[in-house]
Structure formats: C-alpha cells, structure tokens
Design a protein around this motif. Structure first.
Motif, PDB file in Angstrom:
ATOM      1  N   UNK A 425      -7.772 -14.331  26.693  1.00  0.00           N
ATOM      2  CA  UNK A 425      -9.235 -14.265  26.607  1.00  0.00           C
ATOM      3  C   UNK A 425      -9.794 -13.011  27.258  1.00  0.00           C
ATOM      4  N   UNK A 426      -8.928 -12.234  27.941  1.00  0.00           N
ATOM      5  CA  UNK A 426      -9.377 -10.992  28.570  1.00  0.00           C
ATOM      6  C   UNK A 426     -10.121 -11.201  29.864  1.00  0.00           C
ATOM      7  N   UNK A 427     -10.028 -12.404  30.456  1.00  0.00           N
ATOM      8  CA  UNK A 427     -10.764 -12.714  31.692  1.00  0.00           C
ATOM      9  C   UNK A 427     -10.378 -11.770  32.818  1.00  0.00           C
ATOM     10  N   UNK A 428      -9.070 -11.430  32.916  1.00  0.00           N
ATOM     11  CA  UNK A 428      -8.606 -10.612  34.044  1.00  0.00           C
ATOM     12  C   UNK A 428      -8.875  -9.119  33.847  1.00  0.00           C
ATOM     13  N   UNK A 429      -9.411  -8.717  32.701  1.00  0.00           N
ATOM     14  CA  UNK A 429      -9.675  -7.292  32.445  1.00  0.00           C
ATOM     15  C   UNK A 429     -11.113  -6.906  32.815  1.00  0.00           C
ATOM     16  N   UNK A 430     -11.896  -7.847  33.261  1.00  0.00           N
ATOM     17  CA  UNK A 430     -13.265  -7.572  33.706  1.00  0.00           C
ATOM     18  C   UNK A 430     -13.259  -7.103  35.153  1.00  0.00           C
ATOM     19  N   UNK A 431     -14.323  -6.481  35.637  1.00  0.00           N
ATOM     20  CA  UNK A 431     -14.410  -6.108  37.059  1.00  0.00           C
ATOM     21  C   UNK A 431     -14.167  -7.325  37.943  1.00  0.00           C
ATOM     22  N   UNK A 432     -13.321  -7.184  38.965  1.00  0.00           N
ATOM     23  CA  UNK A 432     -12.948  -8.301  39.838  1.00  0.00           C
ATOM     24  C   UNK A 432     -11.848  -9.155  39.245  1.00  0.00           C
ATOM     25  N   UNK A 433     -11.348  -8.743  38.089  1.00  0.00           N
ATOM     26  CA  UNK A 433     -10.316  -9.533  37.402  1.00  0.00           C
ATOM     27  C   UNK A 433      -9.010  -9.605  38.174  1.00  0.00           C
ATOM     28  N   UNK A 434      -8.689  -8.512  38.900  1.00  0.00           N
ATOM     29  CA  UNK A 434      -7.414  -8.511  39.639  1.00  0.00           C
ATOM     30  C   UNK A 434      -7.414  -9.572  40.734  1.00  0.00           C
ATOM     31  N   UNK A 435      -8.554  -9.661  41.464  1.00  0.00           N
ATOM     32  CA  UNK A 435      -8.639 -10.642  42.537  1.00  0.00           C
ATOM     33  C   UNK A 435      -8.505 -12.066  41.977  1.00  0.00           C
TER      34      UNK A 435
END
Length: 614
Positions: A425-435
């Motif tokens: 879904x690309x959730x981790x590619x948004x800003x703050x996704x790494x955390x």
C-alpha cells in the motif's frame, strides 16, 4: 520378542539319496528361519527298524508324526525334523530329529550312514542311541560309528601344529551332545552279582574296560573309551516289549489299555527326562543356537560333506558369526530407526535435545547388537554399525534442521503478512514511514522470538529474512523525507549492525553445534568401546568356564580309570588335563591381548571417521 514356534508336521531336513547324496531341503530351512527362539535339539540314531520314530512321536506328545512303518525296510531316509513348542521351557523350541536307520542292507552303499550319524551328533544337544535287546559286545560294535568321529569331525580348521598340542578329539566334550542310550525290548533283570542295579549302572558296567594288551582286548576297549571320553554326560533307559509281537506293526494305533503298562511308565519316565534335562543347543563360545542358526549350521555341515571335506566346527561357527553379526547389525539399525521415528518429534528445540535422544536410543540399539552378535570378527561389524547409525543420525539432524526451517519460514510469512500489506500500500514510503516500519518490525521480531518450538534454525532463518529485506529497508530510508541524510546514514548503519550481530550469533551456534556433534560422536565411541570390552570380557569368561568344564570332566574320567586299575590310561588322561590347564592359564592373557588389539584397530578407524566429520 522371539517368534513363536511355527506349527509344523515332520518334514525332511536332509535328504539322503543314492543319486544326489545328502541334500538339504529349502522348505525345512524356511521353517527354521522363522524360529528366533533358542532351540533344544534332540536327535535319535540307531539301527533301522528298532522303533526310533515311535519314541520321537512320544516326545512330540503325539501317536503319529514320524513314519513308523511295519516292514523290515527303513522308513526314514536322511534326517527328518519336527519343530514344536517346548513342553517344559517357555520361549524355547523343541526340535526333534529322526535319523535314517543305520545298517539297512538294501541301501547297498552305506557310506552316508556315517555322515548321518555325524550330523546327528553335530546338530543335536541331546543324542539318543536306540538299540534292541541288551548292551552287549554286538550292540557295542553296532555303534562303531563313534570310532570314526575323530576322522570325520574337526574342531579347528588349522592342522595340529605340534605333537604337544591337544588333538581335536580331546575337546569333543566341549560341543558334543549329552548321550542317552535307549534299550528296547529289554527282557533281563537289572541285577549284578545278585544285587539290583539302576539303568545307568547297567550302562556304566557295559562301558567298563578290560585289562590286557591283546588285539581283541584293544578292540574291545577302543569303542568304550571313545564313548566315555566323547560323551561324559550319559544316561540309560530300558524298555520292555510294548505289546505282543503280532501287534507291533500297528503300535501307533494301539490304545493305552492294549499297550503294556510297564512300557508306558518307562516311556513317560524317558520323555520327562528328555524334556526336563536336555540343554539348549550351543556351539563353542557359549553361543545359543536359534532355529535360524540351526538351519545355517545344517547348511554349513552338509556343504562341507558334499564338497568332500570334513565338517569343521570352527569354520561352522565363523559362518554362523558372519550370518548372525550381519543380522545383528540390520536388527540394531532397524531398532534405532524405529525408536527415533516413533519417539522424536521434529523439530527439537535444541540440538542437545536431539543428540540426547540419539544417545539414549543408540544405547538400546547397542544392547541389542551385543546380545545378538558373536564375538568373532565383532569389531568389523561394530564399525559397520557405527557407520550406519551415524548415517541415520545425520539424516535425522538434517530432517530436524529442515523441519525447523520450514516452521520458521512459515511463522515469518504469517507474522509479516500485515507488514507486507503495508508495503504494497506504500504506507512506509511516506514521511515518517521508516519509524513506523521499525515499530512494526520490532513487534514482528518480538512475536517471532516468543514463538515456541521453532527449533535449531530459528536464528539462521531470521538472518536470511533480514538479509532478504535489506534493499527494502534502504528504499524506505531513501524515500523518508522526514530524515536528514546524516540520520539516514546512521539508521542504515544500525540496520547493518543488527544483521552483523545476528550473523555472529548464528556462526557461534554453528561452531557450537559442530563441537556438540563431535563430542556426541566421541561419547558414542566411548559407549561402543565400553560395550565391546564388556562383550570380550564375557567371552573370555565363557571360554575359561568351558576350559574348566573340560578339566573337570577329564579329572572325573581320570579318577574312574584309576579306580578300575588302568593307571597308564589315567596318566594319559592326566597329561591331557595338564595341557588343558596350561591352555587355561595362557588363554586369559591371550584373549585380553587380542581384545586390546581389536580396540586399538577400531580406535584408529574411529579416528578416521572423526576426522572426516570435522
């Protein structure tokens, strides 16, 4: 568990024909091959048409079975066998051997008469000699086959190395059967010099020697000396005529009230003695013979006779050892395989758990092998056993690793399903996704590590999982605009450090596992060595006991000769006894030296196996 005795009718074990000579019957061998119980082998020999088969049928507690016949022709050809549950010894099989009547004039060539008698002696644990009338000189001369035993039976394959060495015949008592003389149609009074005597005393009086040096007296004494020396365990039974001679042709059909009551008592007494006192069949070394081994023994002796050789007990024992030890290896490996397959649930939590179970079942397997195996060439077969069991163990170790791997991979696939949906879904590619990724990742690792029963590959599979996600993590870091370049660099280093630490942990576990496997192999070898030492020590004790038994029996015969006034013969017996005593003193040291040599050779072979495992 020993196989139950097959229910069988009498069948031909060894056929004797003028065209083919002595031939062993395969169907009889098949029946014997199904008997894993110890066998008590009772054979009967004697002149043809003397009622041998009737006695054997009574020993089988039957009226019919072995053919009786009613003419002057011998009915039994060769050696016939009947296998029955032992009436007095549970877990044992009674094997009755009815032999062809000796001295049948219609056979023409009676060469095989001698071999029939030899086979009856070699295969039985109790030999019944059946005759009619009285034990007089004629009856003795009809037992002339005993004189040929020294020529037609060998104890050792190698020839006598010196005159000081004992002759094979001096040791016949080591493996010859107990001897029972059955005197049929006995009509005399058991008295001597006006005093009543027992049946045994009657036999012993008949076996007394005569003083003198004439050829006639030497001939008179020769057979008696052989019987006394070869068969120190002797017993005699006399039987009155069972019925009117007109009824003899249908003896097996007569009812109890038609058979002489005294004869019935005598038969009952005879049968009880045979059932209660006949020993289990053994060969030198104290090895107990089962039905399987009895068949192999018969095959070996008949093959030797057919080839023109003389049956050799040592060679026969070696043939038995090869067959028995091969079977013992097969049985032991099968037991180990069955125990491991039934009781080990894969994957085990640790390598130690699997190795402990291996050691436990290996010990049970070794006990079975040592109980079954002959000590002859046992080292070679023990190495085969070690090699095969190590192969089976390696297979279980690999299966254990594979089961662990499959379980861990399945667990990670299940636990990571939520993250996989987030990734797609690309959730981790948004800003703050790494955390957010790190939070979900930590939760996955926590749940994975808490999962029980993952087995020995838990860390290795996790390492592969993390390494497989390395590029994914880098992409998430790269696309997270909330992190500075310096922070991304630091986070990437932390990710790599996590993988490196887990890699070191996996390597330490692999090195520890390697050492555990080598330690387990060494422990196995210690157990093998311990069992082998115990087996060889027990073997040495049995051989010394056999030697002591021979000395005791020779002493008894020496004393009997002195009592009868045959001092020169007693001196000869004393010399035999002294040589046996010398053998006894040197035998223990020799056996221990051989044992240490075997252990040394096996130790070297084990070193090679261990080296190949490193």
């Amino acid at each position: 568990m020993a196989a139950e005795t097959p229910v069988s009718e009498p069948m031909c074990l060894i056929e004797n024909s003028q065209e083919k000579g002595l031939v062993i019957h395969q169907e009889a061998l098949r029946v014997l091959s199904e008997i894993t119980q110890p066998v008590v082998v009772v054979a009967i020999a004697g002149l043809y048409r003397t009622g041998k088969s009737y006695l054997m049928n009574r020993l089988a507690r039957e009226r019919r079975g072995f053919s009786l016949g009613s003419s002057v022709q011998s009915q039994t050809k060769g050696i016939w066998m009947w296998c029955l549950p032992h009436p007095c010894q549970p877990g044992h099989t009674l094997v009755l051997l009815d032999t062809e009547g000796l001295g049948d004039v219609e056979k023409g060539d009676t060469q095989n008469d001698m071999w029939i008698f030899v086979l009856a002696v070699l295969l039985s644990s109790t030999l019944i000699y059946n005759s009619k009338g009285t034990i007089d000189q004629q009856a003795m001369e009809q037992l002339h086959y005993v004189l040929k035993l020294t020529e037609l039976v060998k104890l050792k394959a190698a020839p006598q190395s010196s005159e000081d060495e004992l002759k094979d015949s001096d040791k016949f008592i080591l493996f010859f059967p107990t001897f029972v003389w059955a005197v049929r149609d006995f009509t005399l009074q058991l008295r001597r010099n006006g005093q009543p005597i027992s049946e045994d005393q009657y036999l012993e009086n008949a076996l007394k020697l005569k003083a003198g040096t004439s050829p006639e007296i030497q001939r008179y004494n020769q057979l008696r000396e052989c019987i006394r020396q070869f068969f120190p365990g002797r017993k005699c039974f006399v039987f009155c005529p069972p019925a009117n001679w007109r009824e003899m042709d249908r003896l097996q059909e007569l009812q109890d009230d038609e058979i002489d009551a005294e004869f019935q008592k005598q038969v009952e007494k005879f049968c009880c003695h045979i059932w209660e006192t006949s020993p289990v069949k053994t060969v030198p070394g104290g090895h107990i013979i089962t039905g399987i081994l009895l068949g192999k023994l018969a095959e070996t002796y008949v093959e030797a006779i057919r080839s023109g050789a003389v049956p050799c007990v040592e060679s026969a024992v070696l043939a038995l050892a090869e067959a028995q030890n091969t079977a013992a290896v097969t049985e032991a490996v099968a037991l180990y395989q069955a125990l491991m397959a039934q009781r080990v649930k894969l994957p085990t939590e640790t390598l130690e758990e699997l190795l402990e179970l291996h050691s436990q079942y290996e010990k049970e397997m070794l006990e079975l092998f040592m109980a079954r195996a002959f000590e002859d060439d046992i080292g070679t077969f023990q190495l085969q056993l070690l090699h095969q069991v190590e192969g089976k163990k390696e297979k279980f170790l690999k299966d254990n690793e594979q089961a662990s791997r499959e379980k861990c991979e399945a667990a990670l696939r299940h636990l990571s399903q939520g993250m996989e949906r987030q990734i797609r879904a690309g959730v981790y590619r948004a800003p703050g996704g790494y955390q957010l990724f790190r939070k979900d990742h930590k939760e996955l690792l926590k749940r994975y590590r808490e999962l029980p029963g993952k087995g020995v590959k838990a860390d290795a599979v996790l390492l592969e999982f993390l390494q497989g996600r390395k590029k994914l993590v880098e992409n998430i870091l790269t696309t997270d605009l909330s992190l500075t370049q310096e922070e991304k660099k630091m986070k990437s280093a932390q990710e790599q450090n996590e993988i490196d630490e887990l890699k070191k942990k996996v390597q330490r576990k692999e090195e520890a596992a390697k050492n555990q496997k080598l330690q387990n192999l060494s422990r196995s070898w210690d157990e093998y060595t311990k069992c082998l030492r115990k087996k060889l020590h027990l073997s040495s004790e049995i051989q010394l006991e056999e030697n002591q038994k021979m000395i005791r029996l020779k002493t008894e015969e020496e004393e009997a000769l002195r009592r009868e006034g045959f001092d020169e013969k007693a001196k000869d017996m004393q010399m035999v006894k002294e040589k046996l005593e010398e053998e006894r003193k040197s035998k223990r040291d020799k056996i221990l030296r051989v044992a240490e040599l075997i252990l040394s050779v096996l130790g070297t072979a084990f070193g090679v196996i261990r080296f190949l495992r490193i």
